[in-house]
Structure formats: C-alpha cells, structure tokens
Design a protein around this motif. Structure first.
Motif: not given
Length: 185
Positions: A123-124, A134-136, A143-144, A173-174
């Motif tokens: 989703i991010w 770019p953090v998303g 995360q994956a 982190y986000v």
C-alpha cells in the motif's frame, strides 16, 4: 478554485502532503504492535484472523486520531491522490484469498499474517508516490523482504510476532524517514 485536472502533478502531490495523512502510519503501528504482542500468547490461527481484522481497524483508528487532532482524514476525498491511495487499499481485497487459501492448503495459519503483512507494505508504494516521497517504495520492498525473512528464519513460536515486528519497523521508518506530512515548509 482550480480544478484538479488544471493542476500539475507536483501541486497535487503537495496538497496530498499537506492533508496530514500521518495518522495512517501511527494507526498501523498501534494495530500491528498489538497483534505482534498478542501473537506471542494466542494460537497461529487466532493471529492469522487478527491479521485479517487489522485491515478493518487501521482506517477507523487513523480517522479517530485525525478527529482528535481536529482534522479530517483525507480531507478532500475527491482529490486525485487521495483517490489513488484509497483505491490501492481496496485492491488489498484480492490478497486476502491468496493468504487464506495458502494457509488452509499448507495448514500454516502464519501464512495469513505473512500475506497481510506483505500486502500492507505494498500500500505504501502508491502512498509514497502520491506524497512524492520515495519512502513508500523503499518501505514496500523492504517490508516484503523482511517479512519473508522473518517467516523463513524465525523460530516457529515467534514467526507471527517476528513478521509483525517487521511491519512495525516499516511504520517507524515511514514516520522517521518520510516527509513530514501535514506540515508546512
């Protein structure tokens, strides 16, 4: 008022940033932390069910957090960037059957936690794009990889909690590395 179609992509992204959507990562952090702790004490099946319900809990909690701050979550639901993000959340519905079927076939209910954790990271990617951050993308990929590693290498009794810990680290982190949403320059 200028219509969204009359605005540049940068203008639309900046408006999305100023909408103050940082309650989403805060709500996710709270929900996934709770599941991670609970997973230490409940069955794998219950943790898997909890992972499904988290998807129903994050948005209302984020809404409540924004209301407590005197703001509306995603004020301007007709905004193109908000629509993009909310549609990506709706797309998660298609990940749920994959995780549930995999858990039923294998007999490993932790696969539901893994599937939901990877999906929530994805989703991010559109969120980061909508916020011009770019953090998303970094979070989605990281995360994956982290969730798969937790599933493969954590001891069986800790797998669910380890996967949740990776998700919580993604939210941290986000919140720490992402643009400060809702703040002016």
């Amino acid at each position: 008022m200028t219509q969204p179609r009359d605005k540049s992509l940068r203008e639309l992204q900046r408006e999305f940033q100023l909408a103050g959507n940082n309650s989403m990562p805060i709500a996710g952090l709270i929900c996934w932390s709770a599941l991670g702790v609970a997973a230490l004490f409940i069955s794998e099946r219950a943790a898997g069910t909890g992972a499904l319900y988290i998807m129903l809990g994050v948005l209302p909690l984020a809404w409540a957090l924004e209301r407590a701050r005197g703001r509306n979550l995603f004020s301007g639901a007709d905004h193109p960037m908000t629509k993009l993000f909310l549609q990506s959340i709706a797309g998660l519905v298609f990940f749920i059957p994959i995780a549930v079927i995999a858990a039923n076939v294998s007999g490993d209910a932790t696969l539901v936690v893994l599937g939901m954790a990877v999906a929530v990271g994805l989703i991010w990617i559109p969120f980061g794009w909508a916020a011009d951050d770019p953090v998303g993308l970094r979070r989605g990929i990281g995360q994956a990889i982290g969730c798969y590693a937790a599933y493969l290498f954590a001891p069986d009794a800790w797998k669910g909690s380890a996967i949740c810990a990776v998700v919580v680290l993604g939210y941290v982190y986000v919140l720490s590395a992402g643009k400060k949403l809702g703040e002016t320059e």
